[in-house]
Design an enzyme around this catalytic site. Structure first.
Site, PDB file in Angstrom:
ATOM      1  N   ASP A 294      -7.034   3.853   7.488  1.00  0.00           N
ATOM      2  CA  ASP A 294      -7.433   5.248   7.387  1.00  0.00           C
ATOM      3  C   ASP A 294      -8.771   5.551   6.667  1.00  0.00           C
ATOM      4  O   ASP A 294      -9.090   6.884   6.659  1.00  0.00           O
ATOM      5  CB  ASP A 294      -6.204   5.944   6.073  1.00  0.00           C
ATOM      6  CG  ASP A 294      -4.872   5.828   6.878  1.00  0.00           C
ATOM      7  OD1 ASP A 294      -4.559   5.460   7.727  1.00  0.00           O
ATOM      8  OD2 ASP A 294      -4.088   6.293   5.866  1.00  0.00           O
TER       9      ASP A 294
ATOM     10  N   HIS B 161      23.263   5.474  30.157  1.00  0.00           N
ATOM     11  CA  HIS B 161      24.029   6.715  29.887  1.00  0.00           C
ATOM     12  C   HIS B 161      25.473   6.583  29.047  1.00  0.00           C
ATOM     13  O   HIS B 161      26.035   5.491  29.288  1.00  0.00           O
ATOM     14  CB  HIS B 161      24.462   7.523  31.541  1.00  0.00           C
ATOM     15  CG  HIS B 161      25.292   8.734  31.108  1.00  0.00           C
ATOM     16  ND1 HIS B 161      24.838   9.819  30.786  1.00  0.00           N
ATOM     17  CD2 HIS B 161      26.789   8.899  31.207  1.00  0.00           C
ATOM     18  CE1 HIS B 161      25.661  10.828  30.791  1.00  0.00           C
ATOM     19  NE2 HIS B 161      27.037  10.109  31.148  1.00  0.00           N
TER      20      HIS B 161
ATOM     21  N   GLY C  83       0.665  -1.162  -0.070  1.00  0.00           N
ATOM     22  CA  GLY C  83       0.232   0.082   0.069  1.00  0.00           C
ATOM     23  C   GLY C  83       0.787   1.111   0.000  1.00  0.00           C
ATOM     24  O   GLY C  83       2.110   1.280  -0.340  1.00  0.00           O
TER      25      GLY C  83
ATOM     26  N   CYS D 258       2.062   2.985   2.544  1.00  0.00           N
ATOM     27  CA  CYS D 258       2.959   3.122   3.357  1.00  0.00           C
ATOM     28  C   CYS D 258       4.420   2.765   2.663  1.00  0.00           C
ATOM     29  O   CYS D 258       5.452   3.302   2.954  1.00  0.00           O
ATOM     30  CB  CYS D 258       2.935   2.463   4.798  1.00  0.00           C
ATOM     31  SG  CYS D 258       3.956   2.500   6.016  1.00  0.00           S
TER      32      CYS D 258
ATOM     33  N   GLY E 115       1.576  19.628   8.659  1.00  0.00           N
ATOM     34  CA  GLY E 115       1.755  18.180   9.427  1.00  0.00           C
ATOM     35  C   GLY E 115       2.765  17.517   9.075  1.00  0.00           C
ATOM     36  O   GLY E 115       3.844  17.990   8.641  1.00  0.00           O
TER      37      GLY E 115
ATOM     38  N   GLY F   7      -3.604  17.247   4.249  1.00  0.00           N
ATOM     39  CA  GLY F   7      -4.075  16.217   4.639  1.00  0.00           C
ATOM     40  C   GLY F   7      -4.452  15.079   3.684  1.00  0.00           C
ATOM     41  O   GLY F   7      -4.210  14.890   2.668  1.00  0.00           O
TER      42      GLY F   7
END
Length: 467
Positions: free
Chosen positions: A307, A446, A38, A40, A179, A267
């Site tokens: 979606d 760390h 698709g 993505c 966005g 969008g």
């Protein structure tokens, strides 16, 4: 051709749903009109990350003297695009492998709901066939949304698909919308030397993020030389000349911006047209398919995920929706031991891969205050992080929001180097109902960026060590 489950669409929702259904012992087919994976894998998440990596490599070369290295180079734009497409093609082939591995039948063609339990598939040569499925999952995704004042012609006014396959690098580009898609492409093109202007209708860029994140990214983008216009609207475009002239209504009056190309990133719109929803009477609302918590529509045996349903339009959301959907189907078919847990849409991580990266989950500071919480807020600048400083990327910060009364972790909002890789601590912590106490009593390695989350929590509770 009769199956237990037929999935319409092979994006991150569809192919994941198909695989999970097959794992649970269901006979599965997937229908795809273009490429497995698709948007993505082929036109979104994956190829854009490849583009952004090329841009970051070039920026590292430009600043190599800062690391004690003399290096030089120039971007080969067609080669950058070619690499991105290669990455995408490899991932799509990976999905093909997964279909074979899980014995999922792939039917290439345009699918349409014909009747209850039936999909009509039209192949590229115009032939049709009926694929029968006791359970049909609609996972048709979404496309770039068009504004009436910004019609896309695919050449001078483009969407995200054209933006990642341009034949040559534009000298200038106007990005409409800020966005994730907008700011990622803005960074990509700026990094390779294109003059970039970002136009945002709302008062701040990346408007779904915490307000301080928006301010920080705007400050950094302006430092890069990216022009940012907020509270501004493109009212029309003229493509008759060599480039594009865009009329923009700003708080200070109307201006005309000129560029080679305009990228519309305002969008997405769900792909719910012409797939037979009306034939079966499947209910929709505000351009999305209406579903329950297990993604069942109002029509028995028809489901929808990704979606094309309400909720965050994110790849990882669609994947989880697909898994929940088929696990519930398998549960009802007595092939799965328990009913799945519904998805908590309030604990969905969001990541934006510009430089600096943005990562967030949960309530923003304003949302928490508006919800009536008494809160504790901690903010730790990455300029105080040894890992970020050593990496040469110490801009940005980590911000945490906690409920003052019970110590509940309400949200985390980060902007900076590699922060998308450190967000999962918050997502898991919130899922497990962790309080600040458990986090501060867990040793963080760390030097890492992840320890900056602990540092921010220390700031929130007045225990800061490194500030």
């Amino acid at each position: 051709m009769a199956y237990d489950v037929v999935v319409l669409g092979s994006g991150t929702g569809g192919y994941v749903a198909a695989i999970r259904a097959a794992q649970l012992g269901l006979k599965v087919a997937i229908v795809e009109k273009e490429s497995l994976g698709g948007v993505c894998l082929n036109w979104g998440c994956i190829p854009t990350k490849a583009l952004l990596k090329s841009a970051q490599v070039y920026q590292d070369i430009l600043h190599s003297k800062d690391f004690g290295i003399n290096a030089s180079g120039t971007p080969d734009f067609p080669a950058v695009i070619k690499r991105s497409r290669g990455v995408s093609d490899k991932m799509s082939r990976g999905v093909q492998f997964l279909m074979k591995k899980n014995k999922i039948d792939v039917v290439m063609g345009v699918g349409k709901l014909k009747a209850k339990g039936q999909l009509e598939v039209t192949t590229t040569d115009g032939k049709t066939q009926i694929v029968e499925g006791k359970h049909i999952i609609v996972a048709t995704g979404a496309r770039s949304r068009e504004l009436p004042s910004l019609k896309q012609d695919g050449k001078k006014v483009i969407g995200y698909r054209e933006a990642m396959t341009l034949p040559e690098q534009p000298k200038s580009i106007i990005v409409v919308g800020s966005g994730a898609i907008g700011v990622e492409f803005a960074y990509f093109y700026y990094s390779l030397g294109t003059k970039v202007t970002v136009v945002e209708f709302l008062p701040r860029i990346v408007p779904v993020e915490d307000e301080e994140i928006s301010k920080e990214l705007e400050k950094i983008y302006k430092k890069y030389g990216i022009e940012v216009l907020t509270s501004s609207e493109v009212t029309g475009v003229d493509t008759s000349g060599n480039g594009v002239k865009a009329k923009v209504k700003t708080p200070n009056g109307e201006v005309t911006l000129e560029a080679d190309i305009v990228l519309s990133a305002v969008g997405i719109a769900a792909n719910i047209e012409n797939i037979g929803l009306e034939t079966l009477g499947v209910k929709t609302d505000k351009g999305k398919i209406s579903v329950d918590k297990f993604y069942q529509t109002n029509v028995q045996g028809i489901y929808a995920i990704g979606d094309c349903v309400p909720g965050q339009a994110l790849a990882h959301v669609s994947s989880k929706e697909g898994i929940i959907c088929v696990e519930n189907i398998a549960y009802n078919e007595k092939k799965y031991a328990h009913q799945p847990e519904a998805l908590d849409y309030n604990n969905v991580p969001g990541c934006t891969y510009c430089t600096p990266e943005i990562a967030s989950v949960g309530l923003t500071e304003k949302q928490a205050r508006d919800a009536g919480y008494e809160i504790k807020v901690g903010k730790f600048p990455l300029s105080a992080s040894g890992k970020a400083t050593g990496a040469g990327h110490n801009e940005g910060f980590v911000k945490v929001v906690f409920d003052a009364k019970y110590g509940e972790w309400l949200g985390t909002h980060m902007i900076g180097y590699n922060v998308t890789e450190t967000l999962m601590e918050t997502v898991l912590g919130r899922k497990l109902e962790t309080t600040y106490h458990e986090v501060l009593n867990s040793i963080h390695p760390h030097p890492t960026i992840s320890e900056s989350i602990k540092d921010a929590i220390e700031v929130a509770y007045g225990e800061a060590i490194h500030l």
